[in-house]
Design an enzyme around this catalytic site. Structure first.
Site, PDB file in Angstrom:
ATOM      1  N   VAL A  33       0.859  -1.182   0.000  1.00 21.96           N
ATOM      2  CA  VAL A  33       0.000   0.000   0.000  1.00 21.96           C
ATOM      3  C   VAL A  33       0.894   1.231   0.000  1.00 21.96           C
ATOM      4  O   VAL A  33       1.605   1.504   0.972  1.00 21.96           O
ATOM      5  CB  VAL A  33      -0.933   0.023   1.224  1.00 21.96           C
ATOM      6  N   LYS A 284      26.417 -10.668 -32.145  1.00 24.71           N
ATOM      7  CA  LYS A 284      26.550 -11.961 -32.818  1.00 24.71           C
ATOM      8  C   LYS A 284      27.969 -12.260 -33.283  1.00 24.71           C
ATOM      9  O   LYS A 284      28.370 -13.428 -33.312  1.00 24.71           O
ATOM     10  CB  LYS A 284      25.577 -12.034 -33.999  1.00 24.71           C
ATOM     11  N   ASP A 320      20.255 -19.320 -37.047  1.00 23.88           N
ATOM     12  CA  ASP A 320      19.613 -18.460 -38.045  1.00 23.88           C
ATOM     13  C   ASP A 320      19.648 -19.101 -39.431  1.00 23.88           C
ATOM     14  O   ASP A 320      18.647 -19.108 -40.156  1.00 23.88           O
ATOM     15  CB  ASP A 320      20.309 -17.094 -38.111  1.00 23.88           C
ATOM     16  N   GLY A 349      25.240  -9.014 -39.471  1.00 26.79           N
ATOM     17  CA  GLY A 349      25.491 -10.393 -39.106  1.00 26.79           C
ATOM     18  C   GLY A 349      24.498 -11.372 -39.696  1.00 26.79           C
ATOM     19  O   GLY A 349      24.867 -12.467 -40.140  1.00 26.79           O
ATOM     20  N   ARG A 370      22.923   0.090 -47.936  1.00 26.82           N
ATOM     21  CA  ARG A 370      22.955   1.553 -48.093  1.00 26.82           C
ATOM     22  C   ARG A 370      24.396   2.055 -48.177  1.00 26.82           C
ATOM     23  O   ARG A 370      24.684   3.008 -48.891  1.00 26.82           O
ATOM     24  CB  ARG A 370      22.223   2.218 -46.927  1.00 26.82           C
ATOM     25  N   THR A 371      25.278   1.433 -47.408  1.00 24.22           N
ATOM     26  CA  THR A 371      26.701   1.767 -47.493  1.00 24.22           C
ATOM     27  C   THR A 371      27.369   0.756 -48.414  1.00 24.22           C
ATOM     28  O   THR A 371      27.550  -0.406 -48.053  1.00 24.22           O
ATOM     29  CB  THR A 371      27.355   1.723 -46.097  1.00 24.22           C
ATOM     30  N   GLY A 454       9.088 -13.043 -41.143  1.00 23.72           N
ATOM     31  CA  GLY A 454      10.124 -13.116 -40.114  1.00 23.72           C
ATOM     32  C   GLY A 454       9.700 -13.951 -38.926  1.00 23.72           C
ATOM     33  O   GLY A 454      10.543 -14.545 -38.243  1.00 23.72           O
TER      34      GLY A 454
END
Length: 491
Positions: A33, A284, A320, A349, A370-371, A454
């Site tokens: 309480v 990972k 995975d 990874g 993207r890179t 996924g």
């Protein structure tokens, strides 16, 4: 084994009494309480008349994380009155305990709170708490490193007086579960998400239904998941459900482990006796230095998502990759991918692992990131091709794999691939599992593509981890059912 003590922090008398009636029916073994939240005068006898489980009287000061805003003399009188009235426990801060002598049958919970940091000298603090004529010690502090959680847990095991330890915040969530293993008589919980009164506090439903807290004891085996961030992980739900269905005395807990603290955490986890870990971003690849043996895919992909410590040996596995092949086999009826061009989005990874297993299965693998430099570096390492991110839609692929975070909660309106480049008959595989039906998956299905979500990959890899942890298969279909229930609840 400990009880779940729900902190009842209501402003009104009526709401407080209602919670005192309802929460024991929902599985609360004890109720705190929080008089520092109560804004209406309430008779102590009226509260005790509603008692159907042990009650703790608490009036927390602001410096200790509470909301008491009336004179200190009034607060101390309330705590003395609670002792006399017959509360089962009264929470007394260490610095005032000697001002409030033992009265009646109330047990004395002598507490120390630090909302900003971690005490340097736990043994000295323990003596100070015990000097308050304590029946139970309580330390609730803000850890600065994940290792502080293990320091508190070790400290609790060395006490003659029962000790309740809580590392607050997201670094210390595991302490609110594992304190039962080291002898804490209870842990604190919120009635629901809206009723949380301390950083990192779990709800009654989480402690009861996910972690099965009242069943945790000294002999309970411990597994967990590490990553940063980790709060949204569904791994605790699926693994704990599987352990419970299997009748195992085991708990699986989340640990937020900052990237720079991995080595320290692994040393602490090994010493504490944690038997296995699921591993996610960003650990990972860095985990590789914490294994004595590794499976062939770990060596090939330089990535591990599973750590098992048994018989003095630390083993690394990668579930995975097999999960990807299993999901594709369920869709296509084969794992042979000769004459298949696979475009993988991302260069992390997971991308590395998927590139290795798809290449080994015969696919012509192309990476886009993207890179560009990262894509080229990974492509060179695993012996595949790379293209500019802007050219990804022009690749004539048979299999598209999204191994980026694009489309993940909360940015569910984003997609990593141009919708116009989706072709009927393509297989589109999204490794994002929350939400299950990402924008990419929805767009692909609408254009006649075959899709793999996924969630399917997540469940396949979790089932494989469970077999590595226990030597047994989980109950068929259970993990996927738990994942989909979680999605439905969070909508």
């Amino acid at each position: 084994m400990g009880d779940i003590c729900v902190s009842v922090a209501e402003k009104s008398r009526e709401a407080l009494l209602e919670q005192l009636r309802r929460l024991p029916e929902r599985g609360a073994g004890c109720l705190e309480v929080r008089f520092d939240y109560l804004e209406e005068p309430t008779d102590l006898a009226e509260i005790l008349d509603q008692r159907t489980c042990p009650l703790i009287a608490t009036a927390r000061r602001p410096e200790d994380g509470g909301r008491w805003n009336r004179p200190e003399a009034e607060r101390r009188k309330l705590l003395r009155d609670a002792c006399r009235a017959g509360f089962d426990y009264v929470d007394l801060e260490e610095d005032i305990a000697h001002h409030i002598p033992r009265e009646g049958d109330a047990k004395r919970l002598i507490s120390y709170h630090d909302m900003l940091g971690m005490p340097d000298n736990l043994p000295t603090l323990a003596h100070q708490l015990e000097a308050g004529d304590a029946d139970v010690l309580k330390i609730a502090v803000m850890p600065q490193r994940v290792a502080d959680t293990f320091r508190l847990l070790r400290w609790a095991t060395s006490r003659k007086v029962p000790a309740l330890v809580i590392a607050m915040g997201d670094l210390g969530v595991a302490s609110r579960i594992l304190n039962a293993k080291v002898g804490s008589p209870f842990t604190f919980a919120a009635a629901d998400v809206a009723s949380v009164v301390a950083p990192g506090m779990l709800t009654l439903a989480e402690l009861r239904d996910v972690y099965h807290y009242p069943s945790i004891g000294a002999d309970t085996r411990v597994f967990g998941v590490i990553g940063d961030p980790i709060a949204q992980s569904l791994s605790p739900k699926v693994h704990n459900a599987a352990f419970a269905a299997d009748g195992q005395d085991t708990v699986y807990v989340p640990f937020r482990v900052p990237e720079e603290e991995l080595d320290e955490f692994m040393a602490e986890a090994t010493a504490f006796g944690i038997e296995g870990l699921s591993v996610t971003i960003p650990h990972k690849q860095r985990l590789l230095r914490h294994g004595d043996v590794r499976d062939p895919l770990v060596s090939a992909a330089h990535s591990s998502n599973t750590w098992v410590h048994a018989e003095g040996r630390r083993a690394l596995f990668n579930t995975d990759g097999p999960a990807v092949l299993h999901a594709l086999e369920q869709l296509r009826g084969t794992t042979v991918l000769e004459n298949v061009t696979a475009l993988i989005l991302g260069a992390g990874g997971v991308s590395r692992t998927i590139a290795v297993v798809l290449g080994d299965a015969g696919a012509q693998v192309v990476l886009a990131n993207r890179t560009r430099e990262r894509a080229e570096a990974l492509a060179k390492e695993v012996g595949v091709d790379a293209v500019d991110w802007e050219e990804r839609g022009a690749v004539a692929c048979d299999l598209l794999v999204n191994a980026t975070k694009v489309g993940m909660v909360p940015k569910i309106d984003e997609t990593p691939f141009p919708e116009a480049s989706l072709r009927e008959g393509m297989v589109v595989f999204d490794t994002v599992y929350n939400p299950e039906r990402t924008k990419l998956i929805e767009s692909a299905a609408a254009r006649g593509c075959q899709v793999v979500t996924g969630a399917e990959m997540f469940v396949h890899q979790a089932e494989a981890q469970y077999r590595l942890f226990t030597g047994r298969a989980p109950k068929r279909g259970l993990m996927l059912e738990v994942v989909r229930q979680a999605f439905a609840t969070n909508k």
